[in-house]
Design an enzyme around this catalytic site. Structure first.
Site, PDB file in Angstrom:
ATOM      1  N   GLU A 208     -12.070   3.204  -0.795  1.00  0.00           N
ATOM      2  CA  GLU A 208     -11.217   4.492  -1.974  1.00  0.00           C
ATOM      3  C   GLU A 208     -11.291   4.148  -3.492  1.00  0.00           C
ATOM      4  O   GLU A 208     -12.119   5.197  -4.496  1.00  0.00           O
ATOM      5  CB  GLU A 208     -10.622   5.183  -1.466  1.00  0.00           C
ATOM      6  CG  GLU A 208     -10.330   5.817  -0.635  1.00  0.00           C
ATOM      7  CD  GLU A 208      -8.626   6.080   0.317  1.00  0.00           C
ATOM      8  OE1 GLU A 208      -7.907   5.759  -0.380  1.00  0.00           O
ATOM      9  OE2 GLU A 208      -8.969   7.412   1.137  1.00  0.00           O
ATOM     10  N   VAL A 209     -11.015   2.686  -3.503  1.00  0.00           N
ATOM     11  CA  VAL A 209     -10.459   2.182  -5.286  1.00  0.00           C
ATOM     12  C   VAL A 209     -11.441   1.051  -5.153  1.00  0.00           C
ATOM     13  O   VAL A 209     -11.556   0.141  -4.983  1.00  0.00           O
ATOM     14  CB  VAL A 209      -9.705   2.054  -4.709  1.00  0.00           C
ATOM     15  CG1 VAL A 209      -9.503   1.291  -6.078  1.00  0.00           C
ATOM     16  CG2 VAL A 209      -8.071   3.055  -4.905  1.00  0.00           C
TER      17      VAL A 209
ATOM     18  N   ASP B 231       0.839  -0.972  -0.363  1.00  0.00           N
ATOM     19  CA  ASP B 231      -0.190   0.056  -0.011  1.00  0.00           C
ATOM     20  C   ASP B 231       0.897   1.187  -0.336  1.00  0.00           C
ATOM     21  O   ASP B 231       2.062   1.067   0.634  1.00  0.00           O
ATOM     22  CB  ASP B 231      -1.070   0.172   0.862  1.00  0.00           C
ATOM     23  CG  ASP B 231      -2.035   1.005   0.786  1.00  0.00           C
ATOM     24  OD1 ASP B 231      -3.209   0.774   1.153  1.00  0.00           O
ATOM     25  OD2 ASP B 231      -1.675   2.035   1.079  1.00  0.00           O
ATOM     26  N   ILE B 232      -0.054   2.499  -0.508  1.00  0.00           N
ATOM     27  CA  ILE B 232       1.107   3.479  -0.690  1.00  0.00           C
ATOM     28  C   ILE B 232       1.147   4.498   0.366  1.00  0.00           C
ATOM     29  O   ILE B 232       2.491   5.027   0.935  1.00  0.00           O
ATOM     30  CB  ILE B 232       0.769   4.192  -2.083  1.00  0.00           C
ATOM     31  CG1 ILE B 232       1.783   4.834  -2.316  1.00  0.00           C
ATOM     32  CG2 ILE B 232      -0.589   5.362  -1.885  1.00  0.00           C
ATOM     33  CD1 ILE B 232       1.728   5.935  -3.921  1.00  0.00           C
TER      34      ILE B 232
ATOM     35  N   HIS C 200     -10.150  -5.741  -3.252  1.00  0.00           N
ATOM     36  CA  HIS C 200      -8.506  -5.423  -2.437  1.00  0.00           C
ATOM     37  C   HIS C 200      -9.556  -5.850  -0.842  1.00  0.00           C
ATOM     38  O   HIS C 200      -9.945  -5.853  -0.833  1.00  0.00           O
ATOM     39  CB  HIS C 200      -7.975  -3.830  -3.446  1.00  0.00           C
ATOM     40  CG  HIS C 200      -8.601  -3.073  -2.382  1.00  0.00           C
ATOM     41  ND1 HIS C 200      -9.534  -2.188  -3.659  1.00  0.00           N
ATOM     42  CD2 HIS C 200      -8.402  -2.038  -1.000  1.00  0.00           C
ATOM     43  CE1 HIS C 200      -9.806  -0.923  -2.511  1.00  0.00           C
ATOM     44  NE2 HIS C 200      -9.283  -0.737  -1.293  1.00  0.00           N
ATOM     45  N   MET C 201      -8.090  -6.511  -0.900  1.00  0.00           N
ATOM     46  CA  MET C 201      -8.139  -7.073   0.420  1.00  0.00           C
ATOM     47  C   MET C 201      -6.327  -7.033   1.305  1.00  0.00           C
ATOM     48  O   MET C 201      -5.551  -6.794   0.756  1.00  0.00           O
ATOM     49  CB  MET C 201      -8.049  -8.563   0.812  1.00  0.00           C
ATOM     50  CG  MET C 201      -8.098  -9.915   1.634  1.00  0.00           C
ATOM     51  SD  MET C 201      -7.987 -10.669   1.970  1.00  0.00           S
ATOM     52  CE  MET C 201      -6.943 -11.793   0.874  1.00  0.00           C
TER      53      MET C 201
ATOM     54  N   ASN D 178     -12.768  -3.802   2.506  1.00  0.00           N
ATOM     55  CA  ASN D 178     -13.442  -2.497   3.054  1.00  0.00           C
ATOM     56  C   ASN D 178     -14.626  -2.241   1.686  1.00  0.00           C
ATOM     57  O   ASN D 178     -14.311  -2.634   0.469  1.00  0.00           O
ATOM     58  CB  ASN D 178     -13.222  -1.013   2.669  1.00  0.00           C
ATOM     59  CG  ASN D 178     -12.157  -0.795   4.328  1.00  0.00           C
ATOM     60  OD1 ASN D 178     -12.358  -0.672   4.888  1.00  0.00           O
ATOM     61  ND2 ASN D 178     -10.990  -0.407   3.856  1.00  0.00           N
TER      62      ASN D 178
END
Ligand code: 5GP
Length: 115
Positions: free
Chosen positions: A96-97, A30-31, A101-102, A88
């Site tokens: 957000e995206v 994650d960034i 994704h996990m 999420n």
């Protein structure tokens, strides 16, 4: 179904710190990490969120996401101590995206309940 930044990461059009890849799954750091280990594990097909999943159609893919999580957790030495997997889903969860994704989080004591 709209494209997200994760589609560009899958196609290697933008850089990411990739830690795992096979034919169906990609995982990268994650960034904006929230723990010493914070990896996003995603399917290569663009599914927006958990809402679009069902066990009959996606059970095998979900199994592959979990297998990736266990493999990465072992590689990153957080398997024994423990880790958290989070999806999420939707606005109230802060998604957000809109490419499934996990989150794999670990490497520190994680608080419960989450905020
Ligand atoms: P969400 O809130 O949707 O569950 O989580 C999206 C996550 O993606 C966030 O933790 C955010 O830091 C991460 N993220 C967003 N854009 C990028 C990006 O371009 N590269 C990487 N590596 N992570 C990203």
């Amino acid at each position: 179904m709209g494209e997200t930044i994760f589609s560009k990461i899958i196609r290697k059009e933008i850089p990411a710190d990739i830690v795992f890849e096979n034919d169906k799954v990609l995982a990268f750091k994650d960034i904006n990490p929230q723990a010493p280990v914070h990896v996003l594990i995603i399917p290569k097909i663009a599914i927006p969120s958990v809402r679009e999943l069902n066990g009959k159609e996606h059970g095998e893919l979900l199994g592959k996401l979990i297998d990736a999580a266990n493999s990465i957790a072992k590689d990153m030495k957080i398997s024994t101590g423990g880790f958290r997997l989070v999806f999420n889903c939707g606005a109230d969860a802060g998604q957000e995206v809109y490419h499934l994704h996990m989150h794999l989080l670990g490497g520190r004591k994680l608080n419960w309940p989450p905020g």
